[in-house]
Design a protein around this motif. Sequence first.
Motif, PDB file in Angstrom:
ATOM      1  N   ILE A   1       0.842  -1.199   0.000  1.00 31.83           N
ATOM      2  CA  ILE A   1       0.000   0.000   0.000  1.00 31.83           C
ATOM      3  C   ILE A   1       0.875   1.247   0.000  1.00 31.83           C
ATOM      4  CG2 ILE A   1      -1.840   1.226   1.213  1.00 31.83           C
ATOM      5  CD1 ILE A   1      -2.546  -1.464   2.560  1.00 31.83           C
ATOM      6  N   PRO A   2       1.026   1.906  -1.141  1.00 30.03           N
ATOM      7  CA  PRO A   2       1.891   3.085  -1.223  1.00 30.03           C
ATOM      8  C   PRO A   2       1.559   4.178  -0.224  1.00 30.03           C
ATOM      9  CG  PRO A   2       1.334   2.312  -3.420  1.00 30.03           C
ATOM     10  CD  PRO A   2       0.496   1.513  -2.467  1.00 30.03           C
ATOM     11  N   ALA A   3       0.284   4.368   0.095  1.00 28.74           N
ATOM     12  CA  ALA A   3      -0.120   5.456   1.001  1.00 28.74           C
ATOM     13  C   ALA A   3       0.436   5.282   2.411  1.00 28.74           C
ATOM     14  CB  ALA A   3      -1.643   5.560   1.052  1.00 28.74           C
ATOM     15  N   MET A   4       0.933   4.092   2.752  1.00 24.26           N
ATOM     16  CA  MET A   4       1.499   3.882   4.076  1.00 24.26           C
ATOM     17  C   MET A   4       2.791   4.667   4.268  1.00 24.26           C
ATOM     18  SD  MET A   4       0.884  -0.179   4.862  1.00 24.26           S
ATOM     19  CE  MET A   4       1.686  -0.025   6.462  1.00 24.26           C
ATOM     20  N   GLY A   5       3.499   4.933   3.150  1.00 30.07           N
ATOM     21  CA  GLY A   5       4.731   5.704   3.226  1.00 30.07           C
ATOM     22  C   GLY A   5       5.860   4.944   3.904  1.00 30.07           C
ATOM     23  N   GLY A   6       6.908   5.675   4.289  1.00 26.47           N
ATOM     24  CA  GLY A   6       8.021   5.111   5.047  1.00 26.47           C
ATOM     25  C   GLY A   6       8.686   3.910   4.421  1.00 26.47           C
ATOM     26  N   GLU A   7       8.930   2.901   5.250  1.00 25.91           N
ATOM     27  CA  GLU A   7       9.641   1.699   4.803  1.00 25.91           C
ATOM     28  C   GLU A   7       8.845   0.933   3.759  1.00 25.91           C
ATOM     29  OE1 GLU A   7      11.812  -2.274   6.716  1.00 25.91           O
ATOM     30  OE2 GLU A   7      11.191  -0.624   8.007  1.00 25.91           O
ATOM     31  N   GLU A   8       7.511   1.053   3.818  1.00 26.77           N
ATOM     32  CA  GLU A   8       6.675   0.394   2.820  1.00 26.77           C
ATOM     33  C   GLU A   8       7.009   0.909   1.422  1.00 26.77           C
ATOM     34  OE1 GLU A   8       3.024  -2.021   1.801  1.00 26.77           O
ATOM     35  OE2 GLU A   8       4.650  -2.062   3.272  1.00 26.77           O
ATOM     36  N   VAL A   9       7.144   2.200   1.293  1.00 29.99           N
ATOM     37  CA  VAL A   9       7.459   2.799  -0.004  1.00 29.99           C
ATOM     38  C   VAL A   9       8.857   2.411  -0.457  1.00 29.99           C
ATOM     39  CG1 VAL A   9       7.887   4.979  -1.203  1.00 29.99           C
ATOM     40  CG2 VAL A   9       5.840   4.712   0.208  1.00 29.99           C
ATOM     41  N   ALA A  10       9.790   2.350   0.484  1.00 34.91           N
ATOM     42  CA  ALA A  10      11.154   1.943   0.138  1.00 34.91           C
ATOM     43  C   ALA A  10      11.154   0.536  -0.461  1.00 34.91           C
ATOM     44  CB  ALA A  10      12.042   1.995   1.378  1.00 34.91           C
ATOM     45  N   ALA A  11      10.366  -0.357   0.138  1.00 33.50           N
ATOM     46  CA  ALA A  11      10.272  -1.726  -0.379  1.00 33.50           C
ATOM     47  C   ALA A  11       9.603  -1.744  -1.744  1.00 33.50           C
ATOM     48  CB  ALA A  11       9.489  -2.596   0.601  1.00 33.50           C
ATOM     49  N   LEU A  12       8.545  -0.964  -1.902  1.00 33.09           N
ATOM     50  CA  LEU A  12       7.827  -0.931  -3.169  1.00 33.09           C
ATOM     51  C   LEU A  12       8.705  -0.392  -4.290  1.00 33.09           C
ATOM     52  CD1 LEU A  12       4.333   0.326  -1.953  1.00 33.09           C
ATOM     53  CD2 LEU A  12       4.940  -1.991  -2.684  1.00 33.09           C
ATOM     54  N   LYS A  13       9.522   0.597  -3.995  1.00 34.35           N
ATOM     55  CA  LYS A  13      10.426   1.141  -5.013  1.00 34.35           C
ATOM     56  C   LYS A  13      11.386   0.073  -5.518  1.00 34.35           C
ATOM     57  CE  LYS A  13      10.518   6.041  -3.671  1.00 34.35           C
ATOM     58  NZ  LYS A  13      11.350   7.136  -3.101  1.00 34.35           N
ATOM     59  N   GLU A  14      11.897  -0.729  -4.601  1.00 35.63           N
ATOM     60  CA  GLU A  14      12.819  -1.794  -5.013  1.00 35.63           C
ATOM     61  C   GLU A  14      12.078  -2.848  -5.841  1.00 35.63           C
ATOM     62  OE1 GLU A  14      16.065  -4.934  -3.106  1.00 35.63           O
ATOM     63  OE2 GLU A  14      15.443  -3.147  -1.983  1.00 35.63           O
ATOM     64  N   MET A  15      10.870  -3.168  -5.447  1.00 32.23           N
ATOM     65  CA  MET A  15      10.085  -4.146  -6.214  1.00 32.23           C
ATOM     66  C   MET A  15       9.759  -3.634  -7.604  1.00 32.23           C
ATOM     67  SD  MET A  15       7.380  -5.597  -3.399  1.00 32.23           S
ATOM     68  CE  MET A  15       7.777  -5.528  -1.653  1.00 32.23           C
ATOM     69  N   LEU A  16       9.480  -2.342  -7.702  1.00 31.33           N
ATOM     70  CA  LEU A  16       9.129  -1.758  -8.995  1.00 31.33           C
ATOM     71  C   LEU A  16      10.265  -1.817 -10.005  1.00 31.33           C
ATOM     72  CD1 LEU A  16       7.001   1.242  -7.734  1.00 31.33           C
ATOM     73  CD2 LEU A  16       6.216  -0.476  -9.376  1.00 31.33           C
ATOM     74  N   GLU A  17      11.464  -2.110  -9.559  1.00 30.24           N
ATOM     75  CA  GLU A  17      12.576  -2.286 -10.485  1.00 30.24           C
ATOM     76  C   GLU A  17      12.348  -3.498 -11.386  1.00 30.24           C
ATOM     77  OE1 GLU A  17      16.154  -2.477  -8.205  1.00 30.24           O
ATOM     78  OE2 GLU A  17      15.959  -0.435  -7.405  1.00 30.24           O
ATOM     79  N   ARG A  18      11.450  -4.392 -10.982  1.00 33.23           N
ATOM     80  CA  ARG A  18      11.149  -5.582 -11.787  1.00 33.23           C
ATOM     81  C   ARG A  18       9.776  -5.500 -12.461  1.00 33.23           C
ATOM     82  NH1 ARG A  18      13.098 -11.148  -8.997  1.00 33.23           N
ATOM     83  NH2 ARG A  18      12.923 -11.721 -11.221  1.00 33.23           N
ATOM     84  N   ARG A  19       9.265  -4.286 -12.619  1.00 33.76           N
ATOM     85  CA  ARG A  19       7.916  -4.135 -13.171  1.00 33.76           C
ATOM     86  C   ARG A  19       7.816  -4.536 -14.636  1.00 33.76           C
ATOM     87  NH1 ARG A  19       7.128   2.484 -13.520  1.00 33.76           N
ATOM     88  NH2 ARG A  19       8.863   2.877 -14.939  1.00 33.76           N
ATOM     89  N   ASP A  20       8.936  -4.694 -15.329  1.00 35.95           N
ATOM     90  CA  ASP A  20       8.883  -5.182 -16.706  1.00 35.95           C
ATOM     91  C   ASP A  20       8.730  -6.701 -16.753  1.00 35.95           C
ATOM     92  OD1 ASP A  20       9.112  -2.637 -17.779  1.00 35.95           O
ATOM     93  OD2 ASP A  20      11.298  -2.723 -17.907  1.00 35.95           O
ATOM     94  N   GLU A  21       8.982  -7.367 -15.626  1.00 38.50           N
ATOM     95  CA  GLU A  21       8.876  -8.819 -15.560  1.00 38.50           C
ATOM     96  C   GLU A  21       7.534  -9.274 -14.984  1.00 38.50           C
ATOM     97  OE1 GLU A  21      12.431 -10.677 -13.697  1.00 38.50           O
ATOM     98  OE2 GLU A  21      13.094  -8.602 -13.466  1.00 38.50           O
TER      99      GLU A  21
END
Length: 376
Positions: free
Chosen positions: A47-67
């Motif tokens: 959930i992006p709206a949670m902010g903080g560490e959640e967003v940090a994790a989501l950013k790293e996951m989004l590096e694989r959004r082409d897969e």
Amino acid sequence: MREDLIIEDTTLRDGEQTPGVALSAKKKIEIFHALIAAGMRWIEPGIPAMGGEEVAALKEMLERRDEVTLIGWNRGVRSDIQRSIDLGFRAVHIGLPTSDNHLKNSVRRDRSWLLGTAKDMVKMAKDQGCFVSISAEDIGRTEPRFLQEYAVAVTEAGADRLRLSDTIGILSPSQYAERVRAVAEVSDIDLQAHCHNDFGLAVANTLAAIEAGVRYFHVTVNGIGERAGMADIAQVVMSLRQWYGVDLGIDTTHLTTLSRLVSDACGISSSPWQPVVGGNVFAHESGIHTTGMLRESSTFEPFCPELVGGERKLLVGKHSGRGVIVHALGQHADGLDETALERLLDDVRAESIALGGAVPPARLREMAAALVTQRG
């Protein structure tokens, strides 16, 4: 049943909402990579709206959004949706309730507000090029005619998918299927099953929804999630494989490893009776069962453990017969005649009762050696 079924994992979103569970960014990312390695190609990671560490994790996951297709979950709030899009999500989900109960007691709005908000939120995300999924939450308590009206509204607004959320798990399989068919009567929008397990029917409801025509469906590893959890990935994948011949692209040999990974991350041990991946699923003790298993494994197993990354175990305990004892002892059974084996069987039963479980292999060998020595 459709041939273009899509399985979507929500372990990292709905699954993490398990009471008492809070996954660190490191653990979420580890599970995320393991899901992809197992063949999952649609994931709701948080959930992006949670902010903080959640967003940090989501950013790293989004590096694989082409897969993999990553779906950012949002409330029906413009700022939430925009945050997901700005973060890099190409697919967003909008969570909105449709039952009068939730409209009155949760969001404190009416049906007119819901219809207007749903249309506005869908248009906003579609205008920015997103795949848009939207919920009809609490369908079990939503009047069918209004569910149809809502489905038509979001379809006309341009939504790509309608998630039918059985929010508190109160529908039977036939009732869930009726909701699916009711929506399909008025709209050709792709539907997604999202089933909770309050009555132990999440897997059954998911299968019923698939039979009724949904294209997408949600699962979590170990069936984790709010209250009693959701539909378990291993159970759904193997049911579709065994009963319907459906290959979802999931490497089933990863299922047991995934289960253990998520159990460890959550700090919650899975039940030994957990279907497909539990510790007892391929364990056998009783005399009739072990005799059959020693001759042909299909006698008491619906599929081999290797298929799901499991391991077969033949245990020696209170319910065992002589055959499995000889098998367990191997060469250590040399010197035991029929009389000694019968005595050992009695000793094993007594020892198992004293231990409250199976007799360890080393202890079994000690017991056998003692009998050989006595008779020698």
